[in-house]
Design an enzyme around this catalytic site. Sequence first.
Site, PDB file in Angstrom:
ATOM      1  N   CYS A   1       0.653  -0.670   0.257  1.00  0.00           N
ATOM      2  CA  CYS A   1      -0.251  -0.274   0.324  1.00  0.00           C
ATOM      3  C   CYS A   1       0.762   1.575  -0.213  1.00  0.00           C
ATOM      4  O   CYS A   1       2.097   1.354   0.168  1.00  0.00           O
ATOM      5  CB  CYS A   1      -1.309   0.225   1.547  1.00  0.00           C
TER       6      CYS A   1
ATOM      7  N   CYS B   1       3.629   1.880   2.661  1.00  0.00           N
ATOM      8  CA  CYS B   1       4.401   0.551   3.028  1.00  0.00           C
ATOM      9  C   CYS B   1       5.384   1.380   1.752  1.00  0.00           C
ATOM     10  O   CYS B   1       6.948   1.511   2.590  1.00  0.00           O
ATOM     11  CB  CYS B   1       4.157  -0.544   2.395  1.00  0.00           C
TER      12      CYS B   1
END
Lengths: 76, 348
Positions: free
Chosen positions: A10, A13
């Site tokens: 995502c 991250c």
Amino acid sequence: MIIKVLGTGCPNCKKMVANVSQAVKELNIEATIEKVENIQKIMAYGVMRLPAIVIDGQVKTMGRVLSCEEVKKYLL
Amino acid sequence: MIRGRVDKLTILKEIGDFIVYQILGMKWLNELIGNLIQWIFGETFANSTWGEIIQYFFYDFIKIGLLLCFLIFIISYIQSFFPPERTKKILSRYHGIGANALGALLGTVTPFCSCSSIPIFIGFSRAGLSTGVTFSFLISSPLVDLGALALLTSIFGYGVALTYVAVGLILAIIGGTIIEKTGLGKHIEPFVTEGIDIIIESQKLTFKDRLIYSKDQMLSTYKKVVLYIVIGVIIGAVIHNLIPEAWIVSALGSNNPLSVIYATIIGAPIYADIFGTIPVAEALYAKGAGLGTILAFMMSVTTLSLPSLIMLKKVVKWKLLIAFIGIVMIGIIIIGYAFNGLEYLFIN
């Protein structure tokens, strides 16, 4: 030093990986950065909040994007 | 004696109204913006449709933004005491419907972002929690949000907000229990339970750590949802000022028997934050849409969305996924009709 960033890919991250790379570069230290996206491998650390950072096999933080400065504290 | 009691009640009601209308509802802000527009652009513009749309937009945008930041900060502070590691540990000690109830309650205070739903699902399952309990947690987590409670209070008052929370929790408990009792819970991907339960200690946090965490959560949540709020408020402002009331009443009023079903089906695939949904709900409500219809729409938008279902599909099989969607939608539809039927109890 082996730094692993755990995250399923995502935006948070990805931001974490960028901050870690930046911190390593600024401190000028020897370290390999590894991105762990496989959920099985992530679960092997018992982590339920992402992104998480693992340094030399130890889970340091979970569920929070660390800033570049914060990462440095864990590297020194 | 009786006289004194009545006076006390009146005072309490006035304090309550002050909190609802001025602090949470920020009616003063609406007047302030109205006066500003009048002062800058003149009275004719301020009273025109465009003037009113602009006033509505800024009022709602600033109000929701302020409430959101304040609430997320407080809520994050509370949540920092309930990381999923701790929730997992607590839940693994309970069984049966009590575990579902606790799962639903902890769902409201455990910090949770959609990218963590898979690790949480796997972590809970490996710790021996039943799929039903995990689903109670997963249903209540996006649905019964403490922030939503305060926003609902600001628009509809305490009665509706508290009832929303109560029915949301009941839906989570019953949904999880049905998944449990029918045996649907075993339709999960095998890899979910193939692996050992790793217990790691949550980090010890100091008061300062919690404040930093709350501030970070506040800023990142605001950044994440600001676009939804803008879109929500624009749609709200348009509904508020341009769409004729008669249309909304005929499509979404409580007299249209199918309104709740429409609202639930339209809301399901949409992905939006509850903070973006509330301005739309507020405007529809002011224009005569049924209370139950609006709540059904909000619940459907927040609990079911395409991205979260795609995520969930990675860990559960089709049978369970479809059962989950079905149970949640039927539950929301029942809640919607109940609220429409009992609307007169809430609004006076």
